[in-house]
Scaffold this motif. Structure first.
Motif, PDB file in Angstrom:
ATOM      1  N   UNK A 458       0.828  -1.210   0.000  1.00 59.67           N
ATOM      2  CA  UNK A 458       0.000   0.000   0.000  1.00 59.67           C
ATOM      3  C   UNK A 458       0.859   1.256   0.000  1.00 59.67           C
ATOM      4  N   UNK A 459       0.490   2.233  -0.793  1.00 58.63           N
ATOM      5  CA  UNK A 459       1.215   3.511  -0.737  1.00 58.63           C
ATOM      6  C   UNK A 459       0.338   4.696  -0.344  1.00 58.63           C
ATOM      7  N   UNK A 460      -0.940   4.662  -0.749  1.00 64.70           N
ATOM      8  CA  UNK A 460      -1.849   5.708  -0.265  1.00 64.70           C
ATOM      9  C   UNK A 460      -3.064   4.991   0.312  1.00 64.70           C
ATOM     10  N   UNK A 461      -3.327   5.234   1.586  1.00 65.41           N
ATOM     11  CA  UNK A 461      -4.373   4.457   2.253  1.00 65.41           C
ATOM     12  C   UNK A 461      -4.746   5.059   3.604  1.00 65.41           C
ATOM     13  N   UNK A 462      -5.990   4.928   3.983  1.00 67.40           N
ATOM     14  CA  UNK A 462      -6.349   5.305   5.353  1.00 67.40           C
ATOM     15  C   UNK A 462      -5.740   4.317   6.347  1.00 67.40           C
ATOM     16  N   UNK A 463      -5.531   4.764   7.575  1.00 67.61           N
ATOM     17  CA  UNK A 463      -5.119   3.878   8.673  1.00 67.61           C
ATOM     18  C   UNK A 463      -6.357   3.796   9.583  1.00 67.61           C
ATOM     19  N   UNK A 464      -6.861   2.583   9.839  1.00 68.90           N
ATOM     20  CA  UNK A 464      -8.197   2.428  10.438  1.00 68.90           C
ATOM     21  C   UNK A 464      -8.483   3.237  11.710  1.00 68.90           C
ATOM     22  N   UNK A 465      -7.561   3.272  12.652  1.00 75.11           N
ATOM     23  CA  UNK A 465      -7.871   3.975  13.899  1.00 75.11           C
ATOM     24  C   UNK A 465      -7.619   5.467  13.821  1.00 75.11           C
ATOM     25  N   UNK A 466      -7.008   5.908  12.725  1.00 75.28           N
ATOM     26  CA  UNK A 466      -6.491   7.276  12.694  1.00 75.28           C
ATOM     27  C   UNK A 466      -7.120   8.199  11.654  1.00 75.28           C
ATOM     28  N   UNK A 467      -7.409   7.657  10.478  1.00 71.38           N
ATOM     29  CA  UNK A 467      -7.739   8.535   9.358  1.00 71.38           C
ATOM     30  C   UNK A 467      -9.248   8.747   9.187  1.00 71.38           C
ATOM     31  N   UNK A 468      -9.708   9.999   9.294  1.00 65.14           N
ATOM     32  CA  UNK A 468     -11.112  10.273   8.947  1.00 65.14           C
ATOM     33  C   UNK A 468     -11.297  10.005   7.450  1.00 65.14           C
ATOM     34  N   UNK A 469     -12.359   9.275   7.110  1.00 67.67           N
ATOM     35  CA  UNK A 469     -12.503   8.810   5.726  1.00 67.67           C
ATOM     36  C   UNK A 469     -13.467   9.662   4.920  1.00 67.67           C
ATOM     37  N   UNK A 470     -13.157   9.769   3.632  1.00 64.07           N
ATOM     38  CA  UNK A 470     -14.104  10.354   2.684  1.00 64.07           C
ATOM     39  C   UNK A 470     -14.366   9.277   1.640  1.00 64.07           C
ATOM     40  N   UNK A 471     -15.636   8.903   1.430  1.00 63.92           N
ATOM     41  CA  UNK A 471     -15.938   7.809   0.503  1.00 63.92           C
ATOM     42  C   UNK A 471     -15.352   8.073  -0.886  1.00 63.92           C
ATOM     43  N   UNK A 472     -14.493   7.178  -1.342  1.00 66.50           N
ATOM     44  CA  UNK A 472     -13.906   7.321  -2.674  1.00 66.50           C
ATOM     45  C   UNK A 472     -12.503   7.887  -2.663  1.00 66.50           C
ATOM     46  N   UNK A 473     -12.030   8.326  -1.496  1.00 66.74           N
ATOM     47  CA  UNK A 473     -10.664   8.857  -1.425  1.00 66.74           C
ATOM     48  C   UNK A 473      -9.745   7.853  -0.754  1.00 66.74           C
ATOM     49  N   UNK A 474      -8.563   7.645  -1.347  1.00 69.94           N
ATOM     50  CA  UNK A 474      -7.565   6.751  -0.729  1.00 69.94           C
ATOM     51  C   UNK A 474      -6.842   7.493   0.402  1.00 69.94           C
ATOM     52  N   UNK A 475      -7.178   8.708   0.608  1.00 63.41           N
ATOM     53  CA  UNK A 475      -6.747   9.607   1.697  1.00 63.41           C
ATOM     54  C   UNK A 475      -5.262  10.002   1.660  1.00 63.41           C
ATOM     55  N   UNK A 476      -4.435   9.419   2.553  1.00 66.57           N
ATOM     56  CA  UNK A 476      -3.068   9.931   2.765  1.00 66.57           C
ATOM     57  C   UNK A 476      -2.002   8.864   2.539  1.00 66.57           C
ATOM     58  N   UNK A 477      -0.748   9.316   2.354  1.00 65.01           N
ATOM     59  CA  UNK A 477       0.330   8.341   2.109  1.00 65.01           C
ATOM     60  C   UNK A 477       0.660   7.476   3.315  1.00 65.01           C
ATOM     61  N   UNK A 478       1.083   6.257   3.034  1.00 66.63           N
ATOM     62  CA  UNK A 478       1.574   5.374   4.094  1.00 66.63           C
ATOM     63  C   UNK A 478       2.962   5.861   4.525  1.00 66.63           C
ATOM     64  N   UNK A 479       3.450   5.302   5.633  1.00 63.94           N
ATOM     65  CA  UNK A 479       4.763   5.688   6.160  1.00 63.94           C
ATOM     66  C   UNK A 479       5.848   5.480   5.097  1.00 63.94           C
ATOM     67  N   UNK A 480       6.699   6.459   4.961  1.00 60.03           N
ATOM     68  CA  UNK A 480       7.812   6.357   4.018  1.00 60.03           C
ATOM     69  C   UNK A 480       7.487   6.835   2.619  1.00 60.03           C
TER      70      UNK A 480
END
Ligand code: 6R9
Length: 684
Positions: A458-480
Motif C-alpha cells: 500500500x502507498x496511499x491508504x487510510x489507517x483504520x484507527x487514525x484517518x477520517x474517511x471520505x468515501x472514494x478517497x484513498x486519503x493519505x500516504x503510508x509511512x515512508x
C-alpha cells in the motif's frame, strides 16, 4: 454525499496500532524525514543473520539525468524470509496457531494449516526443489489454483533462495508460455485442475501446451511438479490420491455426483506427482541466507505496449514493508481472523495473502471459490463461518454483489468485522457507502488502499484507527511514502489540484527493476518526470489534502478542453438506483476533441430504456457540468474484464469507435462479451 467525513470508530481507535490523525502525522513525518531511523527500528523486529550497516541502510537515485536508477535498502544485511515468517513464529510459541484456514470451492471442502505444519511442508518442498537441481537464483514458475500448496511452493522457493514467478491460474497457455520464457524458469509447479464455481479448469493440460510452446522457442523446463488436487479425494485409505482413476470427491457440483475427469497429458520424462516427491522428502531444511537486495520474486503485470513487464521485488525491503503495511492498514491484532479475497496470482495475493499476514503471525483464510457459488452470499457466509475481523476485497466484487440486494448480506452475522479493505480500482462512493453501512454496520473503517504491483505494498491508504474517511478517497500516504502531483510540464501542483501522481523517494517495498530489462524499467517509470517515480495514475488533492485517485492517466478524458476522469463520471452513473456498473471511455469527436461514451450495466430487474438514458445524461450534466454530458449511453449486460476484475477500457474504446479491430482479448475473463457489446451498439 461524497464529501461527508466518516470518523474512525472510537472503540477501534482506542486499541489501534495508530490511534489518531496526530499520531499518524508524527509517524509519517519521521518516516519521510528520517527513513533510516524509522525503518531500522522496524527491521529490528525481524531476524537478520547479518545486520545492515547503518551508513548503507538506504540509498537511491530517482533522477535519470544523474545516472542509472537504483534503489537499495538494508545493504549488507542478510536474512531468510521463510525463517522470519515460519521458524520465528514457531520459536516464539505460535507453532500451533492456525496460519491458514483453507475454504474450498465447495463449502464442505475445507482444511487448515498451523505454523508448525506449514514450516514442515515448506521444508519438505524446499528439499524436493533441491533434489530437482534448483538452487539460489533459479526461477520457479508457478501456475496453481488457490490451494494450500501454493504458498508452500512460494515459501519453499524463499527457503533456498529460488525466485518464484507466479502466473495467475486463469491465464491462457500463450500467456503462461510467454512468462516462462521471459523468466527462463527451470521448473514449473501446477495442479491437475481446479473447480471454480461450476467451471472445471484442467490446469495441467494448459501447462502442457505452454511447455510445448516454450520448447519450440528454445527453452526447456526440466521438471513439472503436479499437485493431485482434483484427484486427492480418491484415497479411501487416506494415504495417497489415486492418480489413475476418476474423481469421486468434492467438486464444483457439490452433489457428490462428480463428472468424469478429462484425462490429463503426461510426460514421464518431465512430470512428477507432488505427493510422490513429498513422501520421501525430509521436513527440515536449513535456510539459505539471502542478501537484502537479492531477488525474491518476479510478478508480471501488463504494460501499455504488448509484452508484460516482469516486476522484480527483492528480499529485505519487501519483508519489512509487507509486514508494516499489513500491521497498520488492517490494524491486525493477535486473535483476529483476516481474509483477503484476492488470488495469490496477483500482487495483492502475494503481499496480503502470503507475506504480510505470515510476517505478523496472523491467521488468515485462503479461498478457492467465487463470490457466487454455491449462492450469491458466499462471501458473507465465509465471514460468518470464520468470524472474520478484517475483510479485504475489490470494488468490482462489491458492485457485483450489491446487485443482488441487501437481504443476502443481512442473512449472515457479520458483527465480528472491524476493518474493510478495498483495492484494485477507485471505489465509487455508492459502493463505498454500501460496504460501509451494510457490510460494516457503520462501525468499520474502510481502507481504500491505492497501490500497484510495482509498489509492492500500500502507498496511499487510510489507517483504520487514525484517518477520517471520505468515501472514494484513498486519503493519505503510508509511512515512508511522499506523493506529489505534477502537471503535464512536470511542475508541482501545490495544494488543491489534479494531475499526474508521482513519488519523490523510494519506500522499502518498491520494485527494483523489470526482470532482465532495466532499460525498460527506467523508461517506463522514470523518464517522463526526472526525479520521480511515475505511477501512470492521475490524482487530485482536495482542500483538506486528501488524495483521490482519478484512474489511469490513459483513462483521462479531455472534452472541450476540460480534463476529467472516467472514474468521476462512472461514479455519478452508478449512483443511479437502476445502475449496477458503468464504464466510461472517450470517443473521438470532431468538435469537442473527445466525447463521453458510457457503457451501463443495469441492476437486476431494472429496465434499460430511453428514460434511463436521458436520466443518466441529465445526472452527469448536473453533477459534473454541461461539458461532461455523455454523447452515448450504451446498454452493457456485462463489461469486458480481465480475470483480476479490471475493466479493459482499450476494448471499450474500440467498441465505442465501431472498430472491430479490438486486438488481443485473450486475457479477458469472458471474450464473448465483446461481440455482444458490438451487437448492442447504438447507431450513432
Ligand atoms: C494492487 C493492484 C495497479 C493499478 C493502479 C491503479 C489501480 C489499485 C486502487 C487503484 C484507485 C485504488 N488501483 N488500487 N485505483 N484506488 N485503491 O491493484 O495492483 O494490479 O498492479 O494495479 O490499479 O490504476 O495503478 P495492479
Amino acid at each position: 454525499m461524497a464529501d461527508k467525513i466518516y470518523y474512525p470508530n472510537s472503540e477501534l481507535a482506542k486499541n489501534a496500532h495508530c490511534k489518531s490523525l496526530e499520531q499518524y502525522r508524527k509517524m509519517h513525518d519521521r518516516s519521510v524525514n528520517n527513513p533510516v531511523a524509522f525503518w531500522s527500528e522496524i527491521a529490528k523486529e525481524f531476524y537478520w543473520e547479518t545486520p545492515a550497516a547503518e551508513d548503507k541502510f538506504f540509498s537511491y537515485n530517482f533522477d535519470l539525468t544523474k545516472g542509472d536508477i537504483f534503489i537499495k535498502w538494508l545493504e549488507g544485511a542478510s536474512t531468510n524470509i521463510s525463517f522470519n515468517l515460519l521458524d520465528k513464529n514457531v520459536k516464539s510459541g505460535n507453532g500451533d496457531k492456525i496460519a491458514f484456514y483453507w475454504e474450498g470451492n465447495d463449502p464442505d471442502d475445507y482444511s487448515r494449516l498451523t505454523y508448525r505444519k506449514l514450516l514442515e511442508e515448506v521444508c519438505r518442498f524446499a528439499n524436493v526443489l533441491k533434489s530437482k537441481g534448483v538452487t539460489k537464483g533459479d526461477r520457479v514458475a508457478i501456475y496453481m489454483p488457490m490451494i494450500l500448496e501454493l504458498p508452500i511452493v512460494m515459501l519453499a522457493c524463499t527457503r533456498i533462495g529460488a525466485v518464484h514467478s507466479v502466473v495467475f491460474g486463469g491465464y491462457s497457455s500463450d500467456s503462461l508460455a510467454e512468462r516462462i520464457l521471459d523468466s527462463k524458469a527451470k521448473i514449473l509447479v501446477t495442479s491437475d485442475g481446479v473447480w471454480r464455481g461450476e467451471k472445471l479448469l484442467i490446469l495441467k493440460n494448459i501447462c502442457d501446451d505452454a511447455l510445448n510452446k516454450v520448447k519450440k522457442n528454445g527453452h526447456v523446463v526440466e521438471c513439472c511438479v503436479v499437485v493431485a488436487h482434483l484427484r486427492r479425494l480418491n484415497n479411501p485409505q487416506g494415504t495417497k490420491p489415486d492418480t489413475t482413476g476418476k474423481t469421486n470427491g468434492v467438486n464444483g457440483t457439490s452433489n457428490g455426483n462428480a463428472p468424469e475427469l478429462p484425462e490429463i497429458k503426461w510426460d514421464d520424462d518431465r512430470d512428477v506427482w507432488w505427493h510422490d516427491e513429498m513422501e520421501e522428502a525430509e521436513d527440515k531444511c536449513y535456510p539459505v541466507w539471502m542478501n537484502a537486495e537479492d531477488p525474491l520474486f518476479i510478478l508480471y503485470t501488463s504494460g501499455s505496449t504488448g509484452k508484460p513487464k516482469g516486476v522484480l521485488h527483492t528480499t529485505g525491503g519487501y519483508l519489512i514493508y509487507a509486514a508494516t503495511t499489513f500491521k497498520y492498514v488492517f490494524d491486525y491484532h493477535p486473535g483476529d481472523v483476516y481474509w483477503c479475497t484476492a488470488d495469490i496470482g496477483w500482487i495483492t495475493g502475494h503481499t496480503y495473502v502470503v507475506y504480510g499476514p505470515l510476517a505478523n503471525g496472523a491467521t488468515s483464510i485462503i479461498f478457492e471459490g467465487t463470490p457466487f457459488y454455491p449462492g450469491n452470499d458466499r462471501y458473507w457466509a465465509v465471514i460468518d463461518k470464520y468470524k472474520v475481523t478484517q475483510f479485504y476485497t475489490a470494488p468490482t466484487a462489491i458492485r457485483s454483489l450489491m446487485k443482488f440486494g441487501d437481504d443476502l448480506v443481512k442473512k449472515h452475522n457479520l458483527s465480528t468485522l472491524k476493518v474493510l479493505g478495498s483495492v484494485g480500482e477507485p471505489i465509487n462512493p455508492e459502493a463505498w457507502l454500501w460496504f460501509y453501512n451494510l457490510v460494516g454496520h457503520g462501525k468499520c473503517s474502510i481502507a481504500d488502499t491505492f497501490w500497484q504491483t510495482e509498489t509492492g505494498g500500500h502507498v496511499i491508504t487510510p489507517i483504520p484507527g487514525a484517518t477520517p474517511m471520505k468515501p472514494g478517497s484513498a486519503t493519505f500516504p503510508f509511512f515512508g511514502v511522499l506523493p506529489e502531483i505534477l502537471d503535464e510540464d512536470g511542475h508541482l501542483v501545490e495544494g488543491e489540484g489534479e494531475g499526474y501522481l508521482v513519488f519523490r523517494q523510494p519506500w522499502p517495498g518498491m520494485m527494483r527493476s523489470l526482470y532482465g530489462n532495466h532499460q525498460r524499467f527506467q523508461s517506463t517509470y522514470f523518464d517522463k518526470f526526472h526525479g520521480y517515480y511515475c505511477t501512470g495514475d492521475g490524482a487530485r488533492r482536495d482542500a483538506d489534502g486528501y488524495f483521490w485517485i482519478t484512474g489511469r492517466v490513459d483513462d483521462m478524458l479531455n472534452v472541450s478542453g476540460h480534463l476529467m476522469s472516467t472514474a468521476e463520471v462512472e461514479s455519478v452513473l452508478t449512483e443511479h438506483t437502476s445502475v449496477a456498473e458503468a464504464a466510461v471511455v472517450s470517443k473521438p469527436h470532431p468538435i469537442k476533441g473527445q466525447c463521453l461514451y458510457c457503457f451501463v450495466t443495469p441492476n437486476e430487474g431494472a429496465e434499460f430504456d430511453k428514460k434511463l438514458q436521458s436520466e443518466l445524461k441529465t445526472r452527469v450534466r448536473e453533477k459534473i457540468g454541461p461539458f461532461a454530458q455523455p454523447d452515448v449511453i450504451q446498454h452493457a449486460p456485462g463489461l469486458p474484464k480481465t480475470r483480476s476484475g479490471k475493466i479493459m477500457r482499450r476494448v471499450l474504446r474500440k467498441i465505442a469507435a465501431g472498430d472491430r479491430n479490438v486486438g488481443d482479448v485473450s486475457t479477458l475473463a469472458d471474450e464473448t462479451i465483446v461481440d455482444l457489446l458490438f451487437q448492442l451498439r447504438p447507431q450513432v
